[in-house]
Design a protein around this motif. Sequence first.
Motif, PDB file in Angstrom:
ATOM      1  N   LYS A   2       0.832  -1.209   0.000  1.00 55.13           N
ATOM      2  CA  LYS A   2       0.000   0.000   0.000  1.00 55.13           C
ATOM      3  C   LYS A   2       0.862   1.252   0.000  1.00 55.13           C
ATOM      4  CE  LYS A   2      -1.293   1.046   4.732  1.00 55.13           C
ATOM      5  NZ  LYS A   2      -2.293   1.058   5.757  1.00 55.13           N
ATOM      6  N   TYR A   3       2.048   1.199   0.622  1.00 54.54           N
ATOM      7  CA  TYR A   3       2.922   2.366   0.634  1.00 54.54           C
ATOM      8  C   TYR A   3       3.480   2.650  -0.753  1.00 54.54           C
ATOM      9  CZ  TYR A   3       2.553   1.904   5.644  1.00 54.54           C
ATOM     10  OH  TYR A   3       2.059   1.819   6.913  1.00 54.54           O
ATOM     11  N   ILE A   9       0.825   7.093  -6.481  1.00 53.70           N
ATOM     12  CA  ILE A   9      -0.285   8.036  -6.690  1.00 53.70           C
ATOM     13  C   ILE A   9       0.189   9.466  -6.442  1.00 53.70           C
ATOM     14  CG2 ILE A   9      -2.495   8.837  -5.737  1.00 53.70           C
ATOM     15  CD1 ILE A   9      -3.171   5.823  -5.318  1.00 53.70           C
ATOM     16  N   GLY A  10       0.888   9.681  -5.336  1.00 54.35           N
ATOM     17  CA  GLY A  10       1.398  11.021  -5.037  1.00 54.35           C
ATOM     18  C   GLY A  10       2.335  11.525  -6.115  1.00 54.35           C
ATOM     19  N   TYR A  11       3.254  10.669  -6.555  1.00 53.11           N
ATOM     20  CA  TYR A  11       4.235  11.085  -7.564  1.00 53.11           C
ATOM     21  C   TYR A  11       3.566  11.427  -8.896  1.00 53.11           C
ATOM     22  CZ  TYR A  11       8.163  11.207 -10.710  1.00 53.11           C
ATOM     23  OH  TYR A  11       9.070  11.614 -11.655  1.00 53.11           O
ATOM     24  N   VAL A  12       2.661  10.573  -9.347  1.00 57.06           N
ATOM     25  CA  VAL A  12       2.008  10.814 -10.645  1.00 57.06           C
ATOM     26  C   VAL A  12       1.149  12.079 -10.586  1.00 57.06           C
ATOM     27  CG1 VAL A  12       0.327   9.913 -12.303  1.00 57.06           C
ATOM     28  CG2 VAL A  12       2.114   8.425 -11.407  1.00 57.06           C
ATOM     29  N   GLY A  81      -0.759  10.161   4.888  1.00 56.77           N
ATOM     30  CA  GLY A  81      -1.177  11.330   4.113  1.00 56.77           C
ATOM     31  C   GLY A  81       0.000  12.234   3.787  1.00 56.77           C
ATOM     32  N   MET A  82       0.883  12.415   4.760  1.00 56.72           N
ATOM     33  CA  MET A  82       2.079  13.217   4.525  1.00 56.72           C
ATOM     34  C   MET A  82       2.976  12.554   3.487  1.00 56.72           C
ATOM     35  SD  MET A  82       2.080  15.992   6.263  1.00 56.72           S
ATOM     36  CE  MET A  82       3.209  16.729   7.382  1.00 56.72           C
ATOM     37  N   MET A  83       3.018  11.224   3.493  1.00 56.72           N
ATOM     38  CA  MET A  83       3.835  10.504   2.516  1.00 56.72           C
ATOM     39  C   MET A  83       3.311  10.748   1.102  1.00 56.72           C
ATOM     40  SD  MET A  83       4.761   6.482   2.295  1.00 56.72           S
ATOM     41  CE  MET A  83       3.506   5.951   1.167  1.00 56.72           C
ATOM     42  N   ILE A  84       2.000  10.713   0.941  1.00 56.93           N
ATOM     43  CA  ILE A  84       1.399  10.992  -0.366  1.00 56.93           C
ATOM     44  C   ILE A  84       1.774  12.402  -0.811  1.00 56.93           C
ATOM     45  CG2 ILE A  84      -0.790  11.336  -1.591  1.00 56.93           C
ATOM     46  CD1 ILE A  84      -1.925   9.106   0.277  1.00 56.93           C
ATOM     47  N   GLY A  85       1.650  13.357   0.094  1.00 56.89           N
ATOM     48  CA  GLY A  85       2.003  14.734  -0.227  1.00 56.89           C
ATOM     49  C   GLY A  85       3.487  14.914  -0.518  1.00 56.89           C
TER      50      GLY A  85
END
Length: 126
Positions: A2-3, A9-12, A81-85
């Motif tokens: 999931k990570y 997702i965040g990168y794209v 959430g911070m990781m996605i950002g």
Amino acid sequence: MKYVLFALIGYVMGSIPFSFIVPLVRGVNITKVGSGNVGGTNVLRSMGGYAGAVAMILDGLKAFIPVIIARAVFGVSLAEGMMIGFFAAVGHSYSIFLKFRGGKAVACTVGTLSGTLPWYVAVFFG
């Protein structure tokens, strides 16, 4: 797993170069004017307030929206959430659509903070 999905997702999402697209719609290649940086500040300085504001808002939203969806719909933790950002900011700075060039990710960082710690944004702008 999931990570890896969150990072991807965040990168794209972060790689979508709104600060390149907004000036391009008006016929300007932002890499050829001003500082040459693909960021909202260069758009603001080179093309004026309206184009700069649109570019900055869209750059912030590309981090804010995935973080908000992940937190509200999927119940991810603050750290996730911070990781996605974080990866949205990496995508903004090293966009796959611009040969790994990009901006400085200030708007993405504000978008991430808005989605994870909204009170912190008030401190940031204060």
